[in-house]
Design a protein around this motif. Structure first.
Motif, PDB file in Angstrom:
ATOM      1  N   ASP A 235      -1.043  -7.000   6.906  1.00 15.86           N
ATOM      2  CA  ASP A 235      -1.436  -6.386   8.047  1.00 15.86           C
ATOM      3  C   ASP A 235      -1.287  -5.100   7.999  1.00 15.86           C
ATOM      4  N   VAL A 236      -0.127  -4.735   7.588  1.00 16.67           N
ATOM      5  CA  VAL A 236       0.438  -3.329   7.630  1.00 16.67           C
ATOM      6  C   VAL A 236      -0.666  -2.311   6.713  1.00 16.67           C
ATOM      7  N   SER A 237      -1.090  -2.651   5.758  1.00 17.68           N
ATOM      8  CA  SER A 237      -2.101  -2.188   5.112  1.00 17.68           C
ATOM      9  C   SER A 237      -3.254  -1.725   5.637  1.00 17.68           C
ATOM     10  N   ILE A 238      -3.839  -2.753   5.999  1.00 14.88           N
ATOM     11  CA  ILE A 238      -4.774  -2.842   6.999  1.00 14.88           C
ATOM     12  C   ILE A 238      -5.001  -1.974   8.126  1.00 14.88           C
ATOM     13  N   GLU A 239      -3.878  -2.188   8.957  1.00 18.88           N
ATOM     14  CA  GLU A 239      -3.702  -1.140  10.022  1.00 18.88           C
ATOM     15  C   GLU A 239      -3.446   0.113   9.680  1.00 18.88           C
ATOM     16  N   ASP A 240      -2.644   0.417   8.710  1.00 17.25           N
ATOM     17  CA  ASP A 240      -2.648   1.965   7.942  1.00 17.25           C
ATOM     18  C   ASP A 240      -3.966   2.704   7.634  1.00 17.25           C
ATOM     19  N   LYS A 241      -4.602   1.732   6.922  1.00 19.05           N
ATOM     20  CA  LYS A 241      -5.647   2.243   6.216  1.00 19.05           C
ATOM     21  C   LYS A 241      -7.037   2.388   7.387  1.00 19.05           C
TER      22      LYS A 241
ATOM     23  N   ASP B 221       3.423  -9.457   0.764  1.00 14.71           N
ATOM     24  CA  ASP B 221       2.395 -10.219   0.006  1.00 14.71           C
ATOM     25  C   ASP B 221       2.676 -11.666   0.740  1.00 14.71           C
ATOM     26  N   TRP B 222       1.637 -11.999   1.662  1.00 14.15           N
ATOM     27  CA  TRP B 222       1.668 -13.063   2.273  1.00 14.15           C
ATOM     28  C   TRP B 222       0.869 -14.159   1.925  1.00 14.15           C
ATOM     29  N   LEU B 223       0.025 -14.009   0.624  1.00 17.23           N
ATOM     30  CA  LEU B 223      -0.632 -15.167  -0.104  1.00 17.23           C
ATOM     31  C   LEU B 223       0.359 -15.777  -1.175  1.00 17.23           C
ATOM     32  N   PHE B 224       1.184 -14.883  -1.831  1.00 13.80           N
ATOM     33  CA  PHE B 224       2.077 -15.540  -2.706  1.00 13.80           C
ATOM     34  C   PHE B 224       3.259 -14.695  -2.447  1.00 13.80           C
ATOM     35  N   THR B 225       4.138 -15.570  -1.492  1.00 15.49           N
ATOM     36  CA  THR B 225       5.469 -14.921  -1.063  1.00 15.49           C
ATOM     37  C   THR B 225       6.578 -15.021  -2.043  1.00 15.49           C
ATOM     38  N   THR B 226       7.598 -14.028  -1.585  1.00 13.39           N
ATOM     39  CA  THR B 226       8.930 -13.947  -2.195  1.00 13.39           C
ATOM     40  C   THR B 226       9.446 -15.376  -2.173  1.00 13.39           C
TER      41      THR B 226
ATOM     42  N   LEU C 196       9.900  -6.288  -4.957  1.00 11.55           N
ATOM     43  CA  LEU C 196       9.477  -4.926  -4.690  1.00 11.55           C
ATOM     44  C   LEU C 196       9.138  -4.773  -3.100  1.00 11.55           C
ATOM     45  N   ALA C 197       9.657  -3.468  -2.776  1.00 12.54           N
ATOM     46  CA  ALA C 197       8.916  -3.177  -1.472  1.00 12.54           C
ATOM     47  C   ALA C 197       7.797  -2.532  -1.655  1.00 12.54           C
ATOM     48  N   SER C 198       6.704  -3.109  -0.845  1.00 11.12           N
ATOM     49  CA  SER C 198       5.440  -2.499  -0.696  1.00 11.12           C
ATOM     50  C   SER C 198       4.670  -3.001   0.389  1.00 11.12           C
ATOM     51  N   SER C 199       3.942  -2.273   0.835  1.00 11.17           N
ATOM     52  CA  SER C 199       3.261  -2.473   2.134  1.00 11.17           C
ATOM     53  C   SER C 199       1.396  -2.788   1.605  1.00 11.17           C
ATOM     54  N   LYS C 200       1.332  -3.034   0.359  1.00  9.58           N
ATOM     55  CA  LYS C 200      -0.004  -3.115  -0.154  1.00  9.58           C
ATOM     56  C   LYS C 200      -0.194  -4.722  -0.209  1.00  9.58           C
ATOM     57  N   GLY C 201       0.670  -5.704   0.186  1.00  7.01           N
ATOM     58  CA  GLY C 201       0.267  -7.047   0.200  1.00  7.01           C
ATOM     59  C   GLY C 201       0.215  -7.551  -1.238  1.00  7.01           C
ATOM     60  N   HIS C 202      -0.787  -8.601  -1.366  1.00  7.27           N
ATOM     61  CA  HIS C 202      -1.045  -9.203  -2.862  1.00  7.27           C
ATOM     62  C   HIS C 202      -1.562  -8.328  -3.571  1.00  7.27           C
TER      63      HIS C 202
ATOM     64  N   ILE D 172       2.332   1.114  -9.385  1.00  6.65           N
ATOM     65  CA  ILE D 172       2.604   0.733 -11.224  1.00  6.65           C
ATOM     66  C   ILE D 172       3.963   1.275 -11.454  1.00  6.65           C
ATOM     67  N   GLU D 173       4.499   2.263 -10.835  1.00  5.97           N
ATOM     68  CA  GLU D 173       5.787   3.014 -11.198  1.00  5.97           C
ATOM     69  C   GLU D 173       6.871   1.926 -11.300  1.00  5.97           C
ATOM     70  N   PRO D 174       7.123   1.025 -10.110  1.00  4.36           N
ATOM     71  CA  PRO D 174       8.351   0.521 -10.158  1.00  4.36           C
ATOM     72  C   PRO D 174       7.990  -0.887 -11.294  1.00  4.36           C
ATOM     73  N   LEU D 175       6.682  -1.383 -11.280  1.00  8.87           N
ATOM     74  CA  LEU D 175       6.372  -2.071 -12.282  1.00  8.87           C
ATOM     75  C   LEU D 175       7.005  -1.626 -13.643  1.00  8.87           C
ATOM     76  N   GLU D 176       6.450  -0.405 -14.068  1.00 10.51           N
ATOM     77  CA  GLU D 176       6.932   0.189 -15.080  1.00 10.51           C
ATOM     78  C   GLU D 176       8.486   0.012 -15.593  1.00 10.51           C
TER      79      GLU D 176
END
Lengths: 407, 407
Positions: free
Chosen positions: A245-251, A332-337, A359-365, A372-376
């Protein structure tokens, strides 16, 4: 990164030009026994590899792609010019999956539509596309094909399998089904089973395809159009679940597409930017994906339940000595923590090696594709540690030698 | 509660048999000036009232219904036998909105399909249903009609307006637009504007209707079927947003509908209980709702933005001396607590009287329709306090008298 004079030439951090390869497996009489009980073959597998397999064959990493991905993970295809693979930022020289060190493999999934046998492939028995006569496929069936491909490539044990979303489900199933085939397991934004809410969204998506009059019960391959409308609708609803919801709102917020003021027009379906964006996503998707494959693969997601056969997730994974790494994303609300933590908890109880990071992210699933960086930072040390362990296990003197240096 | 011998006879806690009433407002030359600039009338309004208006006309409560609700809030219609109104548990003798004390009014919204003029009504200029030639309606237009109905009923000032979801948006708009027309405002599970995610789901729902070949650009009233498939799809996706992930999980989980084991059949669209439930919801909905009304009303939701005209929510509501009560529900992800708190914060800054409660519920957005007891506990004292204040303001000696008793 490429300059104007040589638009095919990739930058220094790219694998560069790559090609999809093909192999036929499960030929008669060695058909694959599907989980539904059906025997199925031959199966053509489309795959790509990047980097070089080490003489010890101990540096191979298998990437499992998500619902609508394909084997083209990184680099460029000549025909698509500069269009990079779907995880190009993560896979390449010096990147998270460093192709200077590792041999990376990805295959299009069984029942997909990007080169591996699926509903749009020709059924050798009829000379026509399978359509909905394609057998019912599970995540386990997909994994069995991947596993056979790895053996075909002469690799006994992968250094790691890694995937997000449906790819993460494959990773989990693989670790349960063939526990000796990998030394590390990286499962991103996934779950041991799809939530009922996730099934609900899939039900709506498939319903949109089924009710499109041009779907014609899956027999649309001779039609120039096919169920474009239904498939686009399915993609639109799914796409909402990939964003937060945040990423849609921001974008997009409530911003309008072509005007500074509201039109008061009931026909204006793309008046808000978010509407326009979703329509675009739907339209673009039908250019690259097959509706029957979408039906098969969402069904596979719905059916996946890691604990089902063994009773618990822990029992399913108890035979694996792999180093497990799980990551979820805050928005991520489709596959949650919570769903990732369920797996982590079971692995801990089963005394497996497991690390977990939210990982903290506003980008959802979609975060696993974008952040990429935190994943690396998570994956790189896991791979290095695991390879060290593999080397030491193969040749204990390596460990002793390291011990000397350190002592 | 009704016994077998007299199945129309309601129980002690029911209003009993009720009837929908009709009135025509905004007749030529007094057409309603819509927010789009269009003048529109006459408008037929379907409404119900329960309880008795006090001689002082100070006990009237207006209920604003949500997206697919109607004027039939409580009691039974003769023709529907025992089918109660949509908020029957909350409205009636001794209930949250106690019809022994209060005079409760509810009207079907403008552009609805339950008796108030809407797209399925006959356009007097053409003799045909309006269809999509129906003018674009906003929440403000809906409120203007409600406000005119209240005046028509001879009521200067309502004791309260109350509503949830789209009803809550009406309540907020009403308090901003006609601040002197109510003494209390109860806004449940609503927001000052729909989130971009909410708009996204509405876009998908309308797209499903628009692309149904039987929609025929809104001219389907002579067709026996109409866009049933598209409207059902729209309802299915919307219905998911009304439930919480927890409520879906608790109610359905991964349970199967007609079997104890999976069927491995691509055609099985209702294999999981959640799929079967959504199909049923879609099917039932098309029996009772008009697709063009759905398009009009979801557009009204998308357009609603309380702050838009005045700059801030606080400025929009600053002229209201009403007692505000807002409530959100913990598991509601369509209208979140954060959205309610945004309104509360603005009201506090504007020095208005405001109370806020976040109610614990697993039932998602639908909680305002289902969690009746906690709602009663909040609303009852607010109404009593407000009526006391109204009485004292009208007759200061009442206050003095009460002061004497207390002193």
């Amino acid at each position: 990164m490429a300059n104007d004079d040589s638009e095919f030439e990739p930058g220094d951090d790219s694998i560069g030009l790559v090609e999809t390869q093909q192999v036929t497996l499960f030929e008669t009489p060695n058909e694959l026994c599907l989980e539904s009980g059906v025997k199925f073959g031959p199966i053509n597998v489309a795959y790509e590899t990047y980097g070089t397999l080490s003489p010890e064959k101990d540096n191979a990493i298998f990437v499992c792609h998500a619902l609508t991905g394909d084997a083209h993970v990184a680099g460029w295809h000549a025909e698509e010019k500069r269009k990079p693979g779907w995880w190009n930022d993560f896979v390449g020289p010096g990147k998270g999956l460093d192709t200077n060190k590792y041999f990376v493999i990805c295959a299009n999934v069984l029942s997909g539509c990007k080169g591996t046998t699926g509903p749009s492939s020709i059924d050798p028995n009829t000379g026509k596309q399978y359509g909905l006569l394609f057998p019912f496929i599970t995540v386990g069936d997909i994994v069995k094909v991947h596993s056979a491909l790895v053996k075909h490539l002469g690799i006994d044990k992968l250094l790691a399998v890694i995937g997000g979303s449906l790819g993460g489900m494959q990773v989990l199933d693989w670790a349960a089904r063939f526990p000796n085939q990998m030394a590390a397991v990286v499962c991103l934004a996934a779950a041991a089973k799809l939530s009922a809410q996730g099934i609900a969204f899939n039900v709506v998506g498939r319903r949109a395809i089924f009710t499109d009059p041009k779907f014609n019960r899956g027999e649309y391959y001779d039609d120039t159009e096919g169920p474009r409308v239904g498939l686009a609708l399915a993609r639109m609803v799914a796409h909402i679940t990939y964003l937060s919801d945040v990423s849609i709102e921001d974008k997009f917020g409530r911003r309008l597409q072509h005007s500074s003021h509201l039109k008061y027009d009931l026909d204006q379906e793309t008046e808000f930017q978010i509407g326009s964006y979703l329509h675009y996503q739907g339209k673009r998707f039908v250019e690259r994906f097959d509706a029957n494959s979408y039906i098969c693969l969402t069904h596979a997601m719905d059916y996946f339940d890691l604990a089902e056969e063994c009773g618990t997730i822990g029992q399913a994974l108890q035979n694996s000595d792999a180093n497990f790494l799980l990551a979820s994303y805050t928005s991520d609300w489709l596959f949650t923590t919570t769903q990732s933590l369920e797996i982590v908890s079971e692995l801990v109880k089963a005394k497996r090696n497991v690390s977990f990071v939210e990982l903290a992210s506003s980008k959802g699933h979609d975060a696993f594709l974008l952040e990429i960086e935190p994943l690396e930072q998570l994956v790189r040390p896991l791979l290095e540690r695991t390879r060290q362990e593999v080397t030491e296990r193969r040749d204990p003197s390596e460990k002793a030698a390291r011990g000397d240096h350190n002592g």
